[in-house]
Design a protein around this motif. Structure first.
Motif, PDB file in Angstrom:
ATOM      1  N   TYR A 648     -65.906  15.228  25.144  1.00 52.18           N
ATOM      2  CA  TYR A 648     -64.691  15.045  24.196  1.00 52.18           C
ATOM      3  C   TYR A 648     -64.468  13.460  24.110  1.00 52.18           C
ATOM      4  CZ  TYR A 648     -63.498  19.783  25.860  1.00 52.18           C
ATOM      5  OH  TYR A 648     -63.478  21.199  25.893  1.00 52.18           O
ATOM      6  N   SER A 651     -57.326  10.086  21.789  1.00 55.64           N
ATOM      7  CA  SER A 651     -56.434   9.354  21.019  1.00 55.64           C
ATOM      8  C   SER A 651     -55.214   9.346  21.301  1.00 55.64           C
ATOM      9  CB  SER A 651     -56.975   9.792  19.704  1.00 55.64           C
ATOM     10  OG  SER A 651     -55.973   8.958  18.804  1.00 55.64           O
ATOM     11  N   ASP A 653     -53.206   8.337  18.634  1.00 50.40           N
ATOM     12  CA  ASP A 653     -52.616   8.278  17.321  1.00 50.40           C
ATOM     13  C   ASP A 653     -53.310   9.084  16.239  1.00 50.40           C
ATOM     14  OD1 ASP A 653     -54.542   6.818  17.133  1.00 50.40           O
ATOM     15  OD2 ASP A 653     -53.554   4.833  16.700  1.00 50.40           O
ATOM     16  N   THR A 654     -54.413   9.534  16.743  1.00 48.79           N
ATOM     17  CA  THR A 654     -55.321  10.425  15.886  1.00 48.79           C
ATOM     18  C   THR A 654     -56.123   9.415  14.901  1.00 48.79           C
ATOM     19  OG1 THR A 654     -53.694  10.906  14.029  1.00 48.79           O
ATOM     20  CG2 THR A 654     -53.830  12.599  15.767  1.00 48.79           C
ATOM     21  N   SER A 655     -55.816   8.212  14.994  1.00 47.29           N
ATOM     22  CA  SER A 655     -56.614   7.124  14.201  1.00 47.29           C
ATOM     23  C   SER A 655     -57.794   6.653  15.065  1.00 47.29           C
ATOM     24  CB  SER A 655     -55.701   6.309  13.576  1.00 47.29           C
ATOM     25  OG  SER A 655     -54.532   6.854  12.808  1.00 47.29           O
ATOM     26  N   PHE A 657     -60.251   7.157  18.382  1.00 48.62           N
ATOM     27  CA  PHE A 657     -60.691   7.823  19.518  1.00 48.62           C
ATOM     28  C   PHE A 657     -61.480   7.009  20.231  1.00 48.62           C
ATOM     29  CE2 PHE A 657     -59.011  11.120  16.501  1.00 48.62           C
ATOM     30  CZ  PHE A 657     -58.550  12.181  17.508  1.00 48.62           C
ATOM     31  N   TYR A 674     -54.234  13.314  22.062  1.00 46.65           N
ATOM     32  CA  TYR A 674     -55.029  14.484  21.482  1.00 46.65           C
ATOM     33  C   TYR A 674     -56.464  13.936  22.254  1.00 46.65           C
ATOM     34  CZ  TYR A 674     -51.562  14.324  17.752  1.00 46.65           C
ATOM     35  OH  TYR A 674     -50.529  14.395  16.901  1.00 46.65           O
ATOM     36  N   ARG A 676     -60.264  15.501  21.215  1.00 47.55           N
ATOM     37  CA  ARG A 676     -60.958  16.283  20.267  1.00 47.55           C
ATOM     38  C   ARG A 676     -62.547  16.282  20.714  1.00 47.55           C
ATOM     39  NH1 ARG A 676     -61.560  12.698  14.839  1.00 47.55           N
ATOM     40  NH2 ARG A 676     -62.788  11.340  16.179  1.00 47.55           N
ATOM     41  N   LEU A 683     -59.436  20.097  17.762  1.00 51.01           N
ATOM     42  CA  LEU A 683     -58.511  18.997  18.176  1.00 51.01           C
ATOM     43  C   LEU A 683     -57.660  19.808  19.297  1.00 51.01           C
ATOM     44  CD1 LEU A 683     -58.256  15.972  18.063  1.00 51.01           C
ATOM     45  CD2 LEU A 683     -56.437  16.529  16.416  1.00 51.01           C
ATOM     46  N   PRO A 686     -51.194  18.372  20.389  1.00 52.40           N
ATOM     47  CA  PRO A 686     -50.823  17.151  20.578  1.00 52.40           C
ATOM     48  C   PRO A 686     -49.860  17.149  22.017  1.00 52.40           C
ATOM     49  CG  PRO A 686     -49.733  18.022  18.668  1.00 52.40           C
ATOM     50  CD  PRO A 686     -50.777  18.890  18.907  1.00 52.40           C
TER      51      PRO A 686
END
Length: 776
Positions: A648, A651, A653-655, A657, A674, A676, A683, A686
């Motif tokens: 894994y 993150s 903010d999903t921007s 990682f 998150y 991933r 994913l 949240p």
């Protein structure tokens, strides 16, 4: 008083008589001929003449030579001739320490000086001519001396010699008064025990024993029973020499002081011991390593004229047909000869014991070698037959090989390269010489033959390169993979050895191990030597083939399987066979669970290769919580807590990682966490995270910036309260979800710039305390 003197005289006479009874007696009135007759006992085996004697020249009435008799004493000789360096009557025991007699007017002997290298004085000489009727003379004697005192044997010795020469103008004297089997003269310096002497001042001197086995005894002044008046004496010794029967000889028996007249010596010659003997030589005994070799003859030769009469005996049994001066021995026994010496009636006799060594038993052998080029010539390691020739007898010597029997018997021209000998002709015979511990030898034949056997051409021996490096090099079990084929159809009992080249196969050098790794990639020829016992049956080439099999893309693979899905595993088509560890026999399978999967494929040569797939499980993670450190300024952090089997990244903010689930230096605020799966499984749901903090100061000056003090996101915690105090602990303001900030007033009055304290109470009972500054 007169009767007392008479008794004393009687007692003294008894003591004297007793002492004399234990000593030798001496008569110095004997003439030269009397002494010679005494020494020879008038033996008819040697005629004597021209006897003369000389000695003491200064006393006038006493002689330094004479007759002695042992009487009742323990002296070894019963009677005989005495020669001394003082008055011979002084030789009567017991020993009394003295400095001796003699006189400077009594001269020495030049022949003695020349024989011993001394400067003699006070010489006594008995000499005479004789004609022996045999080839050997000897007589017995004892040397005695007063120089066996103190440390004298370490430094001094009188001299004596028995000088003999043939009566001719060119003859020179030979001294036969020597130690047995040497040319060392007998003397007190050459024959004595360990000498250790302490003088009156306490100083010590001495020397080691020398030829002590020939020393008889020491006499001291306290040894009243010593038969002779000398401090020491030798054992009975024998003087001997070879002579020529019928020739005339002169013998000179002489003794003298060496340079000084002190400490006299004497030589005692045993009566009747001067005899003409038959010399048959020493006994030939195994115990003295002098036996006769098995199968040989030995000639016993008297070396006397055939005109004498001879009788030969074996083990005391007369050999009636043997009347010659010599006898040829063919077996062991004690042999005696009895000779009547013509024209006298003298009978001489002697015997000799002959022993034979055990027979050396050897075995003739045949050695068969293979011929590499068919010319009838090959290389033989003769030493391989050593044990067989000797019958495995470890007591025998090493085998030495010769090209001819005559060379072997003469021990000349040995074969210098027996380990790699080239025969000179087909069926050549070489000869082995072997000796025993007695120096005897025997001989055996070694027949060198060339093998005429043939073996059919062999099929190549093939195998697959079974290791991970497909370089055409692999191992062969020669016994199981090759020998069975080579020996098929051949006689029973043959064995096989393997070699890298033909030369080694012929010479049997550097044989290969049974488990052999080829040294030439893909294909190599080695040589099989077929052996029949110690012989070569034949040599044949063997071709070893290593087939390689290195299919493309057959390295191990690692891949991932998301939970609840399936994946296909595949290898190329076109191989002869497939076998998966699942039991499938196709080039492709579908799997729905993680694990290791392998497929073994084979080609047309039967070689195999295996490919392995490592299928690792993976899936979407589940966030179970977050560990938050807040109210710490730039030390605020979030650690995401999760579960899952995947690989894994994380993150807020999903921007962006990151690989680490911990985020540091987090500003106060609200975040969605998150997780991933890197393997593409998806994913996570949240997860909201809140980070709280408080301002470290505020400036309520009405400029619209930082005019109030508040804890960000406190409205998200409606049951939490903040209480503000001044430095004295006075309550100034209480904040909650409905009153979320403070403007620096208290009861409508502006508070001064200063430091203020707060206490934040959470619903769960947690309390955070701190302080901040109000600046004007």
């Amino acid at each position: 008083m007169k009767w007392i003197k008479i008794m004393f005289c009687i007692l003294l006479c008894c003591i004297s008589a007793s002492a004399m009874a234990q000593s030798i007696t001496v008569n110095d009135t004997y003439t030269a001929q009397n002494l010679v007759d005494l020494l020879t006992k008038n033996s008819s085996c040697a005629s004597t003449s021209s006897a003369s004697v000389s000695g003491d020249t200064f006393t006038g009435t006493q002689n330094s030579y004479g007759y002695f008799n042992s009487g009742t004493s323990t002296f070894p000789f019963t009677e005989g001739v005495l020669l001394s360096t003082w008055s011979s009557s002084n030789s009567v025991g017991p020993f009394l320490r003295n400095q001796g007699g003699g006189n400077s007017s009594w001269k020495g002997d030049l022949d003695l000086d020349q024989a011993l290298g001394i400067k003699s004085i006070n010489a006594s000489v008995l000499e005479f001519d004789f004609v022996p009727l045999t080839n050997f003379i000897s007589f017995n004697y004892i040397f005695a001396s007063n120089e066996y005192q103190d440390d004298f044997p370490c430094r001094f010795s009188d001299g004596f010699a028995f000088l003999i020469k043939e009566n001719s103008s060119a003859a020179i004297y030979k001294n036969i008064a020597v130690l047995p089997n040497t040319i060392t003269p007998v003397s007190s310096e050459n024959v004595h025990p360990i000498i250790s002497f302490t003088n009156s001042s306490g100083s010590t001197s001495g020397c080691s024993a020398l030829n002590e086995q020939y020393f008889g005894q020491s006499n001291t002044s306290t040894t009243s029973s010593s038969p002779i008046n000398y401090s020491g004496q030798t054992i009975a010794l024998n003087a001997q020499t070879e002579v020529i029967a019928g020739n005339s000889y002169h013998i000179k028996l002489v003794i003298a002081d060496d340079e000084f007249v002190y400490y006299d010596s004497a030589v005692f010659l045993q009566a009747g011991s001067f005899v003409s003997k038959v010399d048959l030589g020493a006994d030939r005994l195994l115990a003295t390593n002098n036996g006769i070799c098995f199968g040989q003859t030995y000639l016993i030769d008297t070396k006397l004229p055939p005109s004498y009469s001879y009788k030969w005996f074996k083990n005391n049994i007369l050999l009636t047909t043997e009347t010659d001066p010599s006898y040829t021995v063919t077996d062991a026994g004690t042999y005696k000869v009895e000779i009547t010496l013509n024209p006298s009636t003298c009978i001489a006799t002697n015997q000799i014991t002959i022993e034979y060594t055990p027979e050396i038993l050897l075995n003739n052998q045949t050695m068969i070698q293979c011929d590499a080029d068919g010319d009838g010539i090959s290389v033989f390691d003769l030493t391989k037959m050593d044990t067989a020739i000797k019958g495995n007898d470890p007591s025998l010597s090493a085998v030495v090989y010769y090209k001819t029997l005559s060379d072997a018997k003469a021990a000349i021209n040995p074969i210098t390269n027996p380990k790699n000998y080239n025969n000179t002709s087909a069926n050549q015979i070489v000869y082995a010489r072997v000796s025993n511990n007695y120096g005897c030898s025997n001989y055996a034949q070694l027949n060198l033959q060339i093998s005429n056997n043939t073996i059919p051409t062999q099929n190549p021996i093939t195998t697959c390169d079974g290791d991970t490096t497909q370089d055409g090099l692999y191992r062969f079990d020669l016994n199981s993979q090759v020998s069975m084929q080579v020996l098929q159809g051949l006689p029973q009992g043959l064995t096989v050895e393997y070699y890298l080249n033909l030369t080694d196969a012929v010479m049997q050098n550097n044989s290969l191990p049974n488990i052999f790794n080829n040294t030439v990639p893909n294909q190599q020829i080695i040589y099989a030597r077929i052996i029949n016992g110690a012989d070569c049956y034949d040599i044949t080439p063997i071709t070893l083939v290593v087939n390689t099999f290195n299919p493309r893309d057959f390295q191990e693979e690692n891949t991932f399987l998301c939970n609840g899905t399936a994946i296909s595993l595949t290898v190329a088509t076109g191989y002869s066979s497939y076998l998966w560890n699942t039991g499938a026999t196709t080039n492709i399978i579908t799997v729905s669970s993680a694990g290791d999967y392998s497929v073994k494929v084979s080609n047309g040569n039967g070689c195999e290769a295996t490919k392995t797939f490592h299928i690792n499980p993976s899936g979407i993670a589940t966030i179970t919580g977050a560990e938050i450190i807040d109210f710490s300024g730039n030390q605020n952090s979030i650690l995401i807590e999760y579960t899952g089997v995947g690989n894994y990244e994380f993150s807020l903010d999903t921007s962006y990682f990151q690989n680490d689930p911990k985020f540091e230096g987090i500003a106060p605020g609200t975040y969605l966490a998150y997780v991933r799966d890197k393997n593409g499984c998806g994913l996570s749901v949240p997860y909201p995270v809140y980070v709280l903090d408080y301002p470290r100061f505020f400036t309520p000056n009405g400029d619209g910036f930082n005019d109030t003090w508040r804890i960000k996101n406190l409205d998200l915690l409606p049951k939490s309260t903040v209480t503000i105090y001044n430095r004295y602990g006075k309550l100034l303001k209480q904040l909650n979800s409905s009153a979320i900030y403070w403007n620096g007033f208290f009861n409508g009055h502006i508070l001064p710039a200063d430091d203020y304290w707060f206490s934040l109470n959470f619903e769960d009972g947690k309390i955070i305390k701190g302080h901040f500054s109000l600046k004007r």
